[in-house]
Design a protein around this motif. Structure first.
Motif, PDB file in Angstrom:
ATOM      1  N   ASN A 183      -0.178   7.658   5.893  1.00  0.00           N
ATOM      2  CA  ASN A 183      -0.548   7.173   4.861  1.00  0.00           C
ATOM      3  C   ASN A 183      -1.838   7.743   4.196  1.00  0.00           C
ATOM      4  OD1 ASN A 183      -1.947   5.423   6.351  1.00  0.00           O
ATOM      5  ND2 ASN A 183      -2.152   4.188   4.785  1.00  0.00           N
TER       6      ASN A 183
ATOM      7  N   LEU B 186       5.435   8.104   4.380  1.00  0.00           N
ATOM      8  CA  LEU B 186       4.482   9.247   4.081  1.00  0.00           C
ATOM      9  C   LEU B 186       3.596   9.232   2.737  1.00  0.00           C
ATOM     10  CD1 LEU B 186       3.725  12.272   5.069  1.00  0.00           C
ATOM     11  CD2 LEU B 186       5.559  12.960   3.838  1.00  0.00           C
ATOM     12  N   SER B 187       2.454   9.375   2.664  1.00  0.00           N
ATOM     13  CA  SER B 187       1.542   9.568   1.629  1.00  0.00           C
ATOM     14  C   SER B 187       1.993  10.693   0.937  1.00  0.00           C
ATOM     15  CB  SER B 187       0.211   9.365   2.008  1.00  0.00           C
ATOM     16  OG  SER B 187      -0.594   9.866   0.788  1.00  0.00           O
ATOM     17  N   ARG B 188       1.982  10.526  -0.515  1.00  0.00           N
ATOM     18  CA  ARG B 188       2.196  11.814  -1.498  1.00  0.00           C
ATOM     19  C   ARG B 188       1.044  12.678  -1.550  1.00  0.00           C
ATOM     20  NH1 ARG B 188       2.508   8.048  -6.954  1.00  0.00           N
ATOM     21  NH2 ARG B 188       0.440   7.749  -7.183  1.00  0.00           N
TER      22      ARG B 188
ATOM     23  N   VAL C 135       7.929   7.720   0.519  1.00  0.00           N
ATOM     24  CA  VAL C 135       6.916   8.377  -0.220  1.00  0.00           C
ATOM     25  C   VAL C 135       6.169   7.093  -0.669  1.00  0.00           C
ATOM     26  CG1 VAL C 135       5.902   9.834  -1.675  1.00  0.00           C
ATOM     27  CG2 VAL C 135       7.872  10.585  -0.429  1.00  0.00           C
TER      28      VAL C 135
ATOM     29  N   TYR D   3       3.723  16.408   2.239  1.00  0.00           N
ATOM     30  CA  TYR D   3       4.574  15.842   1.429  1.00  0.00           C
ATOM     31  C   TYR D   3       5.656  16.911   0.793  1.00  0.00           C
ATOM     32  CZ  TYR D   3       6.103  14.164  -3.188  1.00  0.00           C
ATOM     33  OH  TYR D   3       6.832  13.691  -4.393  1.00  0.00           O
TER      34      TYR D   3
ATOM     35  N   GLY E  28       8.949  15.566   1.815  1.00  0.00           N
ATOM     36  CA  GLY E  28       8.962  14.377   0.719  1.00  0.00           C
ATOM     37  C   GLY E  28      10.422  13.852   0.520  1.00  0.00           C
TER      38      GLY E  28
END
Length: 494
Positions: A402, A427-429, A443, A434, A438
């Protein structure tokens, strides 16, 4: 004595493929490193006569560099690679590396400043910037000395942003590329830098024939900064932006400035699947896997993160999201363990020491608040151990990645490759990964603790079948451009 020009291919980076420890008796012990550059350079083969130019990072390195003089390090120490290590004065190196590269350029590109109080660009900064210029000049001098006519030079990362232009002045015959392993800041944030410094960094990179990035997003941000700061022209796909508004809806392909054109490229560094799968099945990993399973306990799920305690990795908000998960979903108490690997990073900087301590404190608070006699909610590991990281990849039910902002984030790509039963990826954008992962990740906005807690809950509830299917697709995307292919793609494009 002048160094003979022998190298048709050169790589320049702050850290080299080998480091040295100086013994009390003056002896030197070499330790070879890994990573994408090491794998990539080895892909061109020993007969290519390639040379790697790097800086001496500590006393052992400096001793090795002094003993080598203007020659290359002992190839027995470097795995046969030709390496020239630069003995840059310690005060110059410290000011350039910690003062500018890690405390200014890194903070700019990762959007880390608390702007009400920082940055402050004063006389001390001016001295550090002069050291950064001197540090880059030392690399430019060495590369100019080593390169044969029309050699290809691949300069790596934010530490060496000024090298392409400096090298162009010394050797206009060379083919010069620069690769940024970090994100690139958008113009409004980038312009926190003093005007002459903001322009100087851009001019430095534009001295190359090619500037490459991990994602199209970072390449586009670089081009936008060139336009905003320098008034440079952005060349886009189809030589236009599609709607005539000048804002550039299509991808930037080059920057034109002062009569030169610097092409832009994107190379999304992937995971080395063969290495990871082979290394993750070795005996020391099996031993650590057994230990981790015992620590987690039978029948429990695991949320795994593997990071350095780097400010951009967002470990604190990850822990807060896990605490929120336990608060809002009490059914997960005693049924899940957050295995958090937070390996200390840049501990010579006070802000990093403070952050590492905050990570430790929050983990202890969660364990004190929710832990029971048979269950420790957070298993925090702070000693760097690659084998243990691979063991965690193998058993993870959920991987939490993240970052506030990240050029790529290889952990997000490595976990699906090594996972044994399939792993849901949160997962962090704002991670470069990503762009490729993504579609099959959960996300999150890295600042939103509530949403991250909900994503963790959804990941833990994901069915085995869906998790396995997603992991298969994630692994395929993650290994599309492994380190050797990544390096050779840059070389061919140059």
């Amino acid at each position: 004595m002048a160094v003979p020009r022998t190298a048709p291919i050169l790589v320049a980076s702050n850290r080299g493929p080998v480091s040295y420890t100086l013994g009390e008796d003056g002896s030197l012990t070499a330790r070879r490193g890994g990573g994408g550059l090491v794998s990539g350079l080895s892909a061109i083969g020993p007969d290519a006569n390639a040379v790697w130019v790097c800086a001496a990072l500590g006393e052992g390195d400096r001793a090795a560099a002094r003993r080598a003089g203007d020659s290359h390090l002992n190839p027995g120490d470097t795995g046969g690679q030709q390496v020239r290590m630069l003995d840059i004065a310690p005060d110059v190196f410290a000011a350039a590396y910690n003062g500018i590269a890690n405390s200014v350029l890194w903070f700019i590109h990762h959007l880390l400043y608390q702007t009400p109080v920082e940055p402050v660009f004063d006389a001390e900064f001016a001295d550090q910037w002069a050291a950064y210029e001197a540090y880059n000049a030392a690399f430019a001098d060495a590369l100019a000395e080593e390169a044969v006519d029309e050699a290809a030079v691949l300069v790596q990362d934010y530490h060496l942003a000024l090298v392409p232009a400096m090298l162009r002045e010394r050797r206009p015959d060379l083919r010069i590329g620069h690769f940024s392993h970090t994100p690139w800041a958008p113009p409004d944030y980038y312009r926190l830098l003093p005007d002459e410094v903001a322009a100087g960094v851009l001019r430095g990179i534009l001295g190359g024939d090619r500037a490459a990035f991990l994602t199209e997003r970072w390449a586009g941000a670089f081009a936008d900064c060139c336009a905003a700061v320098l008034g440079a022209e952005i060349v886009r796909d189809g030589d236009g932006d599609g709607d005539g508004d000048g804002n550039g809806d299509s991808a930037a392909t080059a920057v034109r400035f002062e009569g030169r054109e610097t092409r832009l490229g994107v190379h999304g560094l992937g995971a080395d699947a063969d290495f990871l799968r082979q290394r993750s099945r070795q005996a020391d990993v099996d031993e650590r896997l057994t230990s981790l399973r015992a620590q987690i306990g039978p029948g429990r799920k695991s949320i795994v993160r593997v990071d350095r305690t780097e400010l951009s990795k967002n470990i604190v908000r990850g822990l807060l999201a896990y605490r929120r998960l336990l608060e809002t979903h009490p059914e997960w108490r005693e049924r899940v363990v957050h295995v958090a690997f937070a390996y200390p990073s840049r501990q010579d900087l006070a802000v990093y020491r403070d952050y590492t301590e905050r990570v430790r404190r929050i983990a202890e608070e969660i364990n004190a608040e929710y832990g029971t006699k048979g269950w420790t909610p957070v298993a925090l590991h702070v000693k760097d151990d690659f084998a243990r990281s691979l063991a965690a990849y193998r058993l993870a039910d959920v991987a939490l990645v993240n970052p506030i902002r990240d050029g790529m984030n290889l952990v997000a790509k490595e976990v699906p490759v090594v996972s044994e039963r399939g792993c849901a990826l949160v997962l962090s954008r704002e991670a470069g990964a990503y762009a490729e992962l993504g579609d099959d990740a959960l996300v999150v906005n890295p600042y939103d603790v509530e949403a991250t807690a909900r994503a963790l809950d959804a990941a833990l509830r994901m069915s085995d079948g869906e998790r396995a299917d997603r992991t298969k697709r994630l692994a395929a995307a993650a290994t599309a451009l492994p380190p050797q292919a990544w390096f050779l793609a840059q070389l061919r494009a140059l």
